[in-house]
Enzyme design. Structure first.
Site, PDB file in Angstrom:
ATOM      1  N   GLY A 191      21.149  -8.884  -1.939  1.00  0.00           N
ATOM      2  CA  GLY A 191      22.126  -9.839  -1.420  1.00  0.00           C
ATOM      3  C   GLY A 191      21.476 -11.204  -1.350  1.00  0.00           C
ATOM      4  CB  SER A 192      22.189 -14.513  -2.854  1.00  0.00           C
ATOM      5  OG  SER A 192      23.574 -14.591  -2.581  1.00  0.00           O
ATOM      6  CG  ASN A 193      23.689 -15.619   3.120  1.00  0.00           C
ATOM      7  OD1 ASN A 193      23.856 -14.930   4.115  1.00  0.00           O
ATOM      8  ND2 ASN A 193      23.403 -16.901   3.168  1.00  0.00           N
ATOM      9  CE  LYS A 211      16.449 -21.374  -0.336  1.00  0.00           C
ATOM     10  NZ  LYS A 211      16.012 -19.973  -0.266  1.00  0.00           N
ATOM     11  CD  GLU A 257      -2.312  -1.370   2.771  1.00  0.00           C
ATOM     12  OE1 GLU A 257      -3.118  -0.576   3.256  1.00  0.00           O
ATOM     13  OE2 GLU A 257      -1.828  -2.325   3.384  1.00  0.00           O
ATOM     14  CB  THR A 308      23.624 -18.706  -0.497  1.00  0.00           C
ATOM     15  OG1 THR A 308      22.792 -17.809   0.248  1.00  0.00           O
ATOM     16  CG2 THR A 308      25.040 -18.663   0.023  1.00  0.00           C
ATOM     17  N   GLY A 328      16.493  -9.201   0.116  1.00  0.00           N
ATOM     18  CA  GLY A 328      17.138 -10.491   0.361  1.00  0.00           C
ATOM     19  C   GLY A 328      16.371 -11.650  -0.233  1.00  0.00           C
ATOM     20  CB  THR A 329      13.106 -11.871  -1.974  1.00  0.00           C
ATOM     21  OG1 THR A 329      12.475 -11.120  -0.947  1.00  0.00           O
ATOM     22  CG2 THR A 329      12.188 -12.991  -2.445  1.00  0.00           C
ATOM     23  CG  HIS A 375      18.365 -23.614   2.544  1.00  0.00           C
ATOM     24  ND1 HIS A 375      19.354 -23.775   1.607  1.00  0.00           N
ATOM     25  CD2 HIS A 375      18.588 -22.410   3.136  1.00  0.00           C
ATOM     26  CE1 HIS A 375      20.144 -22.710   1.632  1.00  0.00           C
ATOM     27  NE2 HIS A 375      19.702 -21.867   2.556  1.00  0.00           N
ATOM     28  CG  HIS A 376      13.813 -23.742   5.909  1.00  0.00           C
ATOM     29  ND1 HIS A 376      12.661 -23.312   5.303  1.00  0.00           N
ATOM     30  CD2 HIS A 376      14.735 -22.768   5.695  1.00  0.00           C
ATOM     31  CE1 HIS A 376      12.869 -22.112   4.775  1.00  0.00           C
ATOM     32  NE2 HIS A 376      14.129 -21.767   4.992  1.00  0.00           N
TER      33      HIS A 376
HETATM   34  N1  LIG Z   1      19.403 -12.836   1.583  1.00  0.00           N
HETATM   35  C1  LIG Z   1      19.415 -13.468   2.751  1.00  0.00           C
HETATM   36  O1  LIG Z   1      20.310 -13.266   3.585  1.00  0.00           O
HETATM   37  C2  LIG Z   1      18.304 -14.400   3.062  1.00  0.00           C
HETATM   38  C3  LIG Z   1      17.308 -14.569   2.159  1.00  0.00           C
HETATM   39  N2  LIG Z   1      16.214 -15.309   2.457  1.00  0.00           N
HETATM   40  C4  LIG Z   1      15.149 -15.286   1.481  1.00  0.00           C
HETATM   41  O2  LIG Z   1      14.140 -14.405   1.962  1.00  0.00           O
HETATM   42  C5  LIG Z   1      12.871 -14.833   1.497  1.00  0.00           C
HETATM   43  C6  LIG Z   1      11.915 -14.957   2.675  1.00  0.00           C
HETATM   44  O3  LIG Z   1      12.362 -16.000   3.518  1.00  0.00           O
HETATM   45  P1  LIG Z   1      11.514 -16.430   4.815  1.00  0.00           P
HETATM   46  O4  LIG Z   1      11.253 -15.254   5.674  1.00  0.00           O
HETATM   47  O5  LIG Z   1      12.204 -17.615   5.353  1.00  0.00           O
HETATM   48  O6  LIG Z   1      10.145 -16.892   4.125  1.00  0.00           O
HETATM   49  P2  LIG Z   1       8.683 -16.862   4.733  1.00  0.00           P
HETATM   50  O7  LIG Z   1       7.845 -17.715   3.837  1.00  0.00           O
HETATM   51  O8  LIG Z   1       8.718 -17.154   6.178  1.00  0.00           O
HETATM   52  O9  LIG Z   1       8.241 -15.319   4.542  1.00  0.00           O
HETATM   53  C7  LIG Z   1       7.848 -14.764   3.329  1.00  0.00           C
HETATM   54  C8  LIG Z   1       6.706 -13.820   3.615  1.00  0.00           C
HETATM   55  O10 LIG Z   1       6.386 -13.064   2.441  1.00  0.00           O
HETATM   56  C9  LIG Z   1       4.970 -12.936   2.433  1.00  0.00           C
HETATM   57  N3  LIG Z   1       4.451 -12.468   1.158  1.00  0.00           N
HETATM   58  C10 LIG Z   1       3.690 -13.126   0.227  1.00  0.00           C
HETATM   59  N4  LIG Z   1       3.360 -12.283  -0.783  1.00  0.00           N
HETATM   60  C11 LIG Z   1       3.914 -11.079  -0.477  1.00  0.00           C
HETATM   61  C12 LIG Z   1       3.903  -9.811  -1.102  1.00  0.00           C
HETATM   62  N5  LIG Z   1       3.271  -9.570  -2.269  1.00  0.00           N
HETATM   63  N6  LIG Z   1       4.573  -8.791  -0.511  1.00  0.00           N
HETATM   64  C13 LIG Z   1       5.207  -8.983   0.667  1.00  0.00           C
HETATM   65  N7  LIG Z   1       5.220 -10.159   1.319  1.00  0.00           N
HETATM   66  C14 LIG Z   1       4.596 -11.197   0.751  1.00  0.00           C
HETATM   67  C15 LIG Z   1       4.491 -14.299   2.866  1.00  0.00           C
HETATM   68  O11 LIG Z   1       3.127 -14.245   3.243  1.00  0.00           O
HETATM   69  P3  LIG Z   1       2.229 -15.596   3.154  1.00  0.00           P
HETATM   70  O12 LIG Z   1       2.855 -16.564   4.084  1.00  0.00           O
HETATM   71  O13 LIG Z   1       0.886 -15.109   3.576  1.00  0.00           O
HETATM   72  O14 LIG Z   1       2.302 -16.030   1.714  1.00  0.00           O
HETATM   73  C16 LIG Z   1       5.426 -14.548   4.045  1.00  0.00           C
HETATM   74  O15 LIG Z   1       4.925 -13.938   5.219  1.00  0.00           O
HETATM   75  C17 LIG Z   1      13.125 -16.115   0.711  1.00  0.00           C
HETATM   76  O16 LIG Z   1      13.228 -15.789  -0.651  1.00  0.00           O
HETATM   77  C18 LIG Z   1      14.472 -16.596   1.243  1.00  0.00           C
HETATM   78  O17 LIG Z   1      15.173 -17.371   0.318  1.00  0.00           O
HETATM   79  C19 LIG Z   1      16.090 -15.942   3.654  1.00  0.00           C
HETATM   80  C20 LIG Z   1      17.066 -15.844   4.583  1.00  0.00           C
HETATM   81  C21 LIG Z   1      18.279 -15.075   4.365  1.00  0.00           C
HETATM   82  O1  LIG Z   2      15.357 -19.473   2.481  1.00  0.00           O
HETATM   83  C1  LIG Z   2      16.251 -19.409   3.353  1.00  0.00           C
HETATM   84  O2  LIG Z   2      16.049 -19.770   4.518  1.00  0.00           O
HETATM   85  C2  LIG Z   2      17.545 -18.856   2.972  1.00  0.00           C
HETATM   86  N1  LIG Z   2      17.660 -18.331   1.793  1.00  0.00           N
HETATM   87  C3  LIG Z   2      18.798 -17.696   1.246  1.00  0.00           C
HETATM   88  C4  LIG Z   2      19.251 -18.381  -0.026  1.00  0.00           C
HETATM   89  O3  LIG Z   2      18.388 -18.799  -0.820  1.00  0.00           O
HETATM   90  O4  LIG Z   2      20.448 -18.474  -0.248  1.00  0.00           O
HETATM   91  C5  LIG Z   2      19.885 -17.440   2.246  1.00  0.00           C
HETATM   92  C6  LIG Z   2      19.985 -18.426   3.378  1.00  0.00           C
HETATM   93  O5  LIG Z   2      20.736 -19.523   2.983  1.00  0.00           O
HETATM   94  C7  LIG Z   2      18.648 -18.830   3.952  1.00  0.00           C
END
Ligand SMILES: NC(=O)C1=CN([C@@H]2O[C@H](COP(=O)(O)OP(=O)(O)OC[C@H]3O[C@@H](n4cnc5c(N)ncnc54)[C@H](OP(=O)(O)O)[C@@H]3O)[C@@H](O)[C@H]2O)C=CC1
Ligand SMILES: O=C(O)C1=N[C@H](C(=O)O)C[C@H](O)C1
Length: 236
Positions: A96-98, A135, A35, A142, A71-72, A131-132
């Protein structure tokens, strides 16, 4: 700083805690499409959402001149497009991928090792990530960053995701992705020969390192314009 958290899942919640501990204010947090009037309350946004949402979220930030740290993972086929929009809008962007300090040091180690090993054909490299099970993307962002860096410094031509013992050609790097219960993120690079193996490995024990790195990146980015990486933030 006033921070917007785009993606309030496992990472969004960890980022919130760390940001508050560093005296920031969370002015908007969402797990739904942005929003704009809420987003505009923020000095900076941090996106940890889902692969299908990241591009729209970050380009919405550019259009409203909110610096964004993303970080997504799993959306990188649109990275160059995002960079183009960022430049057109004179925005500020860091992907950042990580974001963890440890993995960014590991990236450097991986690059140096790849340069060294490129002289020794008897060693074959492979990459493994664990990973868990929640994912969404595979292989991890990474693992892709690590593999792309090895490709730049060796004769290998491409990489291949291995899920069921698929064959790889001589010039392909196998990237094995495993999913196990609650593993936070484990990455291993192995150089194997018939005589011995050399391995480097990073194991994340929690999500705090990722979240702290993301908040530090957002602090660093919030008064800048341009496209950056964690190398810029950490001075590597
Ligand atoms: N770069 C880094 O260091 C790291 C990167 N990651 C990455 O970060 C991302 C998120 O990881 P994680 O928190 O574990 O995942 P989660 O699934 O726990 O969180 C993702 C969240 O995004 C929400 N979402 C869905 N659609 C949208 C939208 N349009 N806008 C905003 N949010 C939305 C989801 O909601 P809902 O559940 O309702 O769909 C959920 O709450 C992944 O891509 C992961 O790979 C993770 C760890 C480290
Ligand atoms: O989804 C995760 O949890 C993570 N995602 C990132 C990735 O795809 O590299 C970073 C981290 O390893 C955790």
């Amino acid at each position: 700083m006033k921070i917007a958290i785009l993606g309030y899942g496992k990472m969004g919640k960890t980022i919130e805690q760390i940001a508050i501990n560093r005296n920031h204010e969370i002015v908007y947090k969402t797990s739904s499409p942005i929003e704009v009037e809420e987003l505009k309350k923020a000095d900076v946004a941090i996106d940890f959402s889902i692969p299908d949402a990241a591009f729209n979220n970050i380009t919405t930030c550019f259009k409203h001149h909110i610096p964004v740290a993303c970080g997504t993972t799993g959306w990188l086929d649109r990275y160059e497009e995002a960079v183009k929009v960022c430049k057109e809008e004179n925005g500020a962007f860091i992907y950042g991928s990580n974001f963890s300090l440890g993995v960014n040091l590991f990236f450097q180690l991986n690059e140096n090792l790849a340069k060294l090993m490129s002289k020794f054909d008897e060693y074959k490299v492979d990459v493994e990530e664990i990973h868990h099970t929640q994912k969404l993307d595979k292989p991890s962002g990474t693992a892709i960053t690590l593999t792309e860096s090895i490709l730049q410094h060796t004769d290998n031509k491409s990489w291949k995701l291995i899920e069921n013992n698929e064959e790889v050609s001589d010039k392909e790097i196998p990237v094995v992705a495993k999913r196990e219960d609650d593993v936070k993120g484990t990455h291993t690079i192995k150089y194997a020969s018939s005589i011995d193996d050399i391995e480097i490995k990073h194991t994340a024990h929690s999500r705090e390192g990722f979240a702290l790195g993301a908040v530090i990146a957002a602090e660093w980015l919030h008064d800048k314009t341009g496209v950056f990486t964690m190398k810029d933030v950490l001075g590597l």
